[in-house]
Design an enzyme around this catalytic site. Structure first.
Site, short mmCIF file in Angstrom:
data_model
loop_
_atom_site.label_atom_id
_atom_site.label_comp_id
_atom_site.label_asym_id
_atom_site.label_seq_id
_atom_site.Cartn_x
_atom_site.Cartn_y
_atom_site.Cartn_z
N ASP A 1 0.85 -1.18 0.00
CA ASP A 1 0.00 0.00 0.00
C ASP A 1 0.90 1.24 0.00
O ASP A 1 1.74 1.40 0.89
CB ASP A 1 -0.88 -0.04 1.25
CG ASP A 1 -2.02 0.94 1.22
OD1 ASP A 1 -1.79 2.10 0.82
OD2 ASP A 1 -3.13 0.58 1.62
N ASN B 1 -2.17 12.96 -3.69
CA ASN B 1 -3.14 13.44 -4.69
C ASN B 1 -3.68 14.82 -4.34
O ASN B 1 -3.77 15.70 -5.20
CB ASN B 1 -4.30 12.46 -4.82
CG ASN B 1 -4.03 11.35 -5.80
OD1 ASN B 1 -3.20 11.47 -6.68
ND2 ASN B 1 -4.74 10.26 -5.64
N ASP C 1 -0.70 9.54 -10.06
CA ASP C 1 -0.60 8.52 -11.13
C ASP C 1 0.85 8.11 -11.36
O ASP C 1 1.14 6.94 -11.59
CB ASP C 1 -1.19 9.05 -12.44
CG ASP C 1 -2.71 9.12 -12.42
OD1 ASP C 1 -3.33 8.63 -11.46
OD2 ASP C 1 -3.26 9.68 -13.39
N ASP D 1 -3.93 2.69 -4.80
CA ASP D 1 -2.65 2.70 -4.10
C ASP D 1 -2.26 1.33 -3.53
O ASP D 1 -1.31 1.23 -2.76
CB ASP D 1 -2.67 3.73 -2.97
CG ASP D 1 -3.78 3.51 -1.96
OD1 ASP D 1 -4.73 2.76 -2.25
OD2 ASP D 1 -3.69 4.10 -0.87
#
Length: 186
Positions: free
Chosen positions: A54, A62, A71, A100
């Site tokens: 993760d 973000n 991204d 993620d």
């Protein structure tokens, strides 16, 4: 005709099982693939490992830097994982909607699961990606945990790594793997 229709159906199935950003197999493909691999592993008594990774603080990345930067983190993690596994033997998946989370199915006996976890964390850290990692595995003689609960054990191990603040890994049955990022400042 029939050939074109078969080709369209095949393309649709491939697209439905593929993550558009990374080209990796997605959660739908993982679920199906994992069931088959657990059955195969049980039938032939082959060791199997599952690594759940993760990306740390992904929502914050973000929100602060924008989705294009997020991204790029995802593509970097995917590329790093794909380069770290044995092509054609192990499989890498991008498995959650937030994007993620990755899962890596590793075939065969791991001589040193903690070293595998640390190595992956180090490779990611070297490329600027902090991640939490959970690894669960079976062996030919000792099932840690049993194969049916492999994903649950990897998920619990990843959650335990997240609780440590991220940038580290937990191997089910072995505990915490030191965070490589703590060595970067040296």
């Amino acid at each position: 005709g029939a050939v074109k229709l078969a080709s369209l159906i095949e393309d649709s199935q491939r697209l439905a099982a593929t993550d558009a950003l990374t080209g990796l197999m997605n959660r739908r493909a993982f679920t199906s693939f994992m069931a088959g691999e657990i059955a195969r592993s049980t039938r032939y008594d082959d060791p199997l490992s599952l690594l759940l990774l993760d990306i740390d603080h992904f929502k914050q990345i973000n929100d602060t830097h924008g989705h294009s930067v997020g991204d790029e983190y995802i593509r970097t993690a995917a590329d790093t994982l794909c380069k770290a596994v044995r092509r054609g033997i192990d499989e890498v998946f991008r498995t959650n909607k937030a994007g993620d989370e990755f899962e890596v199915l590793i075939h065969g006996q791991l001589a040193d699961p903690s070293r595998v976890a640390w190595s992956l964390l180090q490779r990611l850290a070297d490329r600027g990606v902090s991640a939490s990692l959970g690894l669960a595995y079976t062996t030919a003689t000792d099932f840690i945990p049993d194969r049916a609960n492999l994903r649950l054990a990897a998920e619990e191990a990843c959650r335990a790594a997240k609780k440590q603040g991220g940038g580290c890994g937990v191997v089910a049955g072995q505990g915490l793997v030191t965070a490589p990022s703590s060595h970067l400042a040296d």
